[in-house]
Scaffold this active site. Structure first.
Site, mmCIF file in Angstrom:
data_model
loop_
_atom_site.group_PDB
_atom_site.id
_atom_site.type_symbol
_atom_site.label_atom_id
_atom_site.label_comp_id
_atom_site.label_asym_id
_atom_site.label_seq_id
_atom_site.Cartn_x
_atom_site.Cartn_y
_atom_site.Cartn_z
ATOM 1 C CB CYS A 11 -0.850 -0.003 1.269
ATOM 2 S SG CYS A 11 0.176 -0.031 2.755
ATOM 3 C CG HIS A 62 3.279 -7.009 11.099
ATOM 4 N ND1 HIS A 62 2.141 -6.472 11.628
ATOM 5 C CD2 HIS A 62 4.243 -6.840 12.034
ATOM 6 C CE1 HIS A 62 2.405 -5.996 12.835
ATOM 7 N NE2 HIS A 62 3.670 -6.208 13.092
ATOM 8 C CB CYS A 120 0.796 5.088 7.414
ATOM 9 S SG CYS A 120 -0.374 5.246 6.064
ATOM 10 C CD GLU A 179 -3.009 0.969 12.818
ATOM 11 O OE1 GLU A 179 -2.589 0.315 11.861
ATOM 12 O OE2 GLU A 179 -4.174 1.420 12.886
ATOM 13 C CB THR A 200 -5.490 1.585 9.530
ATOM 14 O OG1 THR A 200 -4.315 0.817 9.794
ATOM 15 C CG2 THR A 200 -5.343 2.977 10.076
ATOM 16 C CB SER A 245 -3.920 -6.487 11.402
ATOM 17 O OG SER A 245 -5.273 -6.287 11.574
ATOM 18 C CG ASN A 246 -3.156 -5.721 5.495
ATOM 19 O OD1 ASN A 246 -3.206 -6.182 4.374
ATOM 20 N ND2 ASN A 246 -2.000 -5.418 6.083
HETATM 21 S S1 SF4 Z 1 -2.601 2.520 7.478
HETATM 22 FE FE1 SF4 Z 1 -1.289 0.719 7.210
HETATM 23 S S2 SF4 Z 1 -2.321 -0.517 5.631
HETATM 24 FE FE2 SF4 Z 1 -3.201 1.548 5.531
HETATM 25 S S3 SF4 Z 1 -2.024 2.639 3.953
HETATM 26 FE FE3 SF4 Z 1 -1.064 3.065 5.937
HETATM 27 S S4 SF4 Z 1 0.531 1.516 6.171
HETATM 28 FE FE4 SF4 Z 1 -0.858 0.801 4.560
#
Ligand code: SF4
Length: 420
Positions: free
Chosen positions: A52, A82, A144, A174, A242, A311-312
């Site tokens: 991402c 991760h 991020c 996070e 997130t 997690s995602n």
């Molecule tokens: S919050 Fe995490 S998953 Fe979402 S864009 Fe940022 S780094 Fe990527």
């Protein structure tokens, strides 16, 4: 010194990043419509998967940092993301990843003044940041923007006297960083709920069906130290990690909203309940792409690629699992000649499943979490092809994915799974 925008070395590290993390196989599949076949193997890639914008940026900054400070000791306050492949490569550049510890003094005991410390995409807690600043470290902050947005919402709740309820895993970096934001306000408190089942427990307390002691015996590690249910569940503001499953986050919100209405009435709701959906757009796009694949049908099995602590990636596997045979793997090495080594949802150990490709034509869906580079995805495809003596050069475009299942892959795999 504190850096948040890199060092202007993007053009210098760009070619290395492209060589390391891009994949000719993935590029080819994308260019021919995200679908391709070779022999009896048919692959379909999700329309959105893998790195991402936040991960892209964090990895880029880590490479820039190494180049900017070739002679200094460089640390990462934890895994930058991760993904085992990315973390291994970063360590191979001489960047040391520090082991997790709750106490900042313990976590950063080997870090000295003048050392460079990279903060990961999911951020660090307020005490950790203060500790590093006091030590006079050079900080490269890759947090991020979407995580910063969650922090903004949490601060908004806590400033106005709402206890922050976080839909997230309380042990995840996070969520720990997000929760610490609530404590920067006088009287700020937080409570983390992992899923709908935990949310229902909180609702039972709100409705007067569960004693405070019973609630706290379950949530002691997931709440602020001074959290007191009688005082702190009268006004609540919601946010989420997130990378949670969007559908679950919406249910968590609605479940808590109904409990607050039952306890305090609809008229009082605005002063007692606030909710923001803070799932990031990248997570949402990857989940939407998987939903699209599942709705289109025609797949026999799904491979979900990403770290087991991502997690995602877990959210993607959770979406696929109930719909079709799903294998969550963390690296190309999971594709073995004897079977596929994967992690079932919620399991702590791997499972090796033989016979997973079945016999005859197999239609394989592929997606990957936001911390998985294309290079890993491409290698997984190549290893699956190799099981049938095929190579990526034999992939042709695009075999239509018919509806329904054509092989006995799922049934065969179900029979042959065993824990390793
Ligand atoms: S919050 Fe995490 S998953 Fe979402 S864009 Fe940022 S780094 Fe990527």
């Amino acid at each position: 010194m504190y850096f948040q925008k890199g060092f202007g070395l993007k053009s210098e590290v760009g070619p290395l990043l492209a060589r390391t993390y891009q994949s000719a196989v993935v590029e080819r599949l994308k260019s021919i419509g995200y679908e391709a076949s070779a022999g009896g193997l048919h692959f379909k890639l999700a329309k959105e998967f893998g790195f991402c914008y936040g991960v892209d940026r964090a990895v880029d900054y880590a490479y820039q940092t190494r180049r900017q400070f070739p002679d200094r000791r460089v640390f990462l306050s934890g895994e930058i993301i991760h993904n085992p492949d990315v973390n291994d490569r970063i360590q191979a550049m001489g960047i040391r990843i520090l082991a997790d510890a709750r106490d900042p003094a313990e976590r950063f005991k080997d870090v000295a003044s003048g050392d460079v410390v990279i903060l990961p995409a999911f951020g660090v807690s307020v005490p950790e940041l203060e500790h590093l600043k006091a030590k006079n470290c050079v900080l490269v902050d890759t947090t991020c923007g979407s995580v910063l947005n969650v922090w903004k919402k949490v601060n908004f709740h806590a400033r106005d006297g709402y206890t922050v309820i976080i839909h997230g895993k309380h042990h995840h970096e996070e969520t720990r960083a997000t929760a610490s934001q609530a404590l920067t306000h006088k009287g700020g408190q937080y409570l983390c709920v992992r899923d709908l089942a935990e949310t229902e427990l909180v609702c039972d307390y709100i409705r007067g069906r569960l004693p405070a002691a019973a609630l706290m015996s379950r949530f002691r590690d997931a709440a602020s130290e001074e959290f007191t249910p009688e005082r702190d569940l009268q006004r609540i503001g919601l946010a989420n990690q997130t990378t949670m499953l969007m559908s679950e986050t919406l249910k968590v919100q609605e479940t808590l909203r109904r409990a607050m209405v039952d306890r305090y009435g609809e008229a009082d709701l605005d002063s007692r309940f606030r909710a923001f959906d803070t799932i990031c757009s990248a997570t949402q796009e990857r989940q939407d792409a998987v939903l699209e694949m599942l709705s289109a049908g025609g797949l026999d099995l799904m491979i979900v690629i990403g770290g087991y602590n991502s997690s995602n990636t877990q959210a993607l596997a959770k979406m696929c699992g109930p719909r079709l045979q799903t294998y969550h793997i963390d690296s190309p090495g999971c594709i073995e000649t004897t079977g596929i080594r994967h992690r079932q949802i919620g399991a702590a150990t791997d499972t090796l499943t033989s016979g997973w490709l079945g016999h005859g034509d197999v239609r394989i869906g592929i997606t990957a979490g936001a911390s998985t580079p294309d290079s890993v995805v491409g290698e997984v495809i190549e290893r699956v092809l190799a099981l049938q003596g095929l190579t990526a050069a034999e992939l042709t475009a695009p075999a239509p994915f018919a509806q329904g299942s054509s092989t006995s892959a799922k049934a065969t795999a179900d029979k042959q799974s065993y824990a390793s």
